[in-house]
Enzyme design. Structure first.
Site, mmCIF file in Angstrom:
data_model
loop_
_atom_site.group_PDB
_atom_site.id
_atom_site.type_symbol
_atom_site.label_atom_id
_atom_site.label_comp_id
_atom_site.label_asym_id
_atom_site.label_seq_id
_atom_site.Cartn_x
_atom_site.Cartn_y
_atom_site.Cartn_z
ATOM 1 N N SER A 29 -46.309 -18.422 63.716
ATOM 2 C CA SER A 29 -47.768 -18.526 63.218
ATOM 3 C C SER A 29 -47.967 -20.206 62.498
ATOM 4 O O SER A 29 -48.977 -20.348 62.244
ATOM 5 C CB SER A 29 -47.940 -17.387 62.130
ATOM 6 O OG SER A 29 -47.355 -17.432 60.915
ATOM 7 N N LYS B 178 -48.944 -18.894 54.816
ATOM 8 C CA LYS B 178 -50.202 -19.434 55.683
ATOM 9 C C LYS B 178 -50.854 -20.590 55.043
ATOM 10 O O LYS B 178 -50.505 -20.891 53.843
ATOM 11 C CB LYS B 178 -51.338 -18.255 55.647
ATOM 12 C CG LYS B 178 -50.645 -16.836 56.236
ATOM 13 C CD LYS B 178 -50.377 -17.070 57.773
ATOM 14 C CE LYS B 178 -49.847 -15.660 58.302
ATOM 15 N NZ LYS B 178 -49.200 -15.799 59.397
#
Length: 168
Positions: free
Chosen positions: A31, A71
């Site tokens: 990710s 993130k």
């Protein structure tokens, strides 16, 4: 007696450091490609400063509290964020509510982020990533916003041929 006091001091120091100042986290998975390698990086995160747009953060997953994904903060409270909803490229815009942030992985095609679980409450952010510390060959700070434009320019210069065109 002296060894017991020393152990207590060391334990107290480690407790204060990891709970209030800084901690390490393990980042793996696709990710955050290209910022972090999918086979794994150990990062050093700090708990002191405020989060701003573009920061890479360690958070407690709203879907599974035992997971600590990493993130990038895309939007802060009050920001309008547009994002692609699904594979047919339909877009959606959302206003980030007060007390929340919008986070996404750098590799948006394979990331479980705010596009899936919605705006993230500030309380689930555990810290801001400062340094990639493992593997040692790429020991470097993450997110140096003042240098980002310079590095992009450097890559364009490296990709340029002698006539001024890009080689990509």
């Amino acid at each position: 007696m002296k060894s017991g006091v020393l152990v207590a001091k060391v334990y107290s120091f480690l407790h204060v450091t990891t709970n209030y100042l800084a901690f390490s986290a393990y980042a793996f998975g696709p990710s955050m490609i290209p910022t972090l390698h999918p086979s794994g990086n150990v990062v050093l995160s700090e708990r002191i400063s405020k989060v701003s747009r573009g920061d890479v953060v360690v958070l407690q997953s709203p879907q599974d509290p035992n997971k600590l994904p990493i993130k990038r903060v895309i939007g802060l409270e009050g920001d309008c964020v547009s994002f692609v909803v699904d594979k047919d490229e339909s877009r959606r815009t959302i206003l980030v509510p007060k007390g929340h942030v919008w986070v996404e992985g750098d590799y948006t095609h394979n990331s479980r982020d705010s596009r899936i679980f919605g705006p993230l409450p500030y309380g689930l952010i555990l810290g801001r990533v400062l340094w990639r510390v493992w593997p040692f060959k790429i020991l470097d700070p993450l997110d140096r916003p003042q240098l980002k434009g310079i590095w992009e320019l450097a890559w364009l210069v490296l990709l340029a041929d002698d006539q001024g065109g890009l080689l990509v």
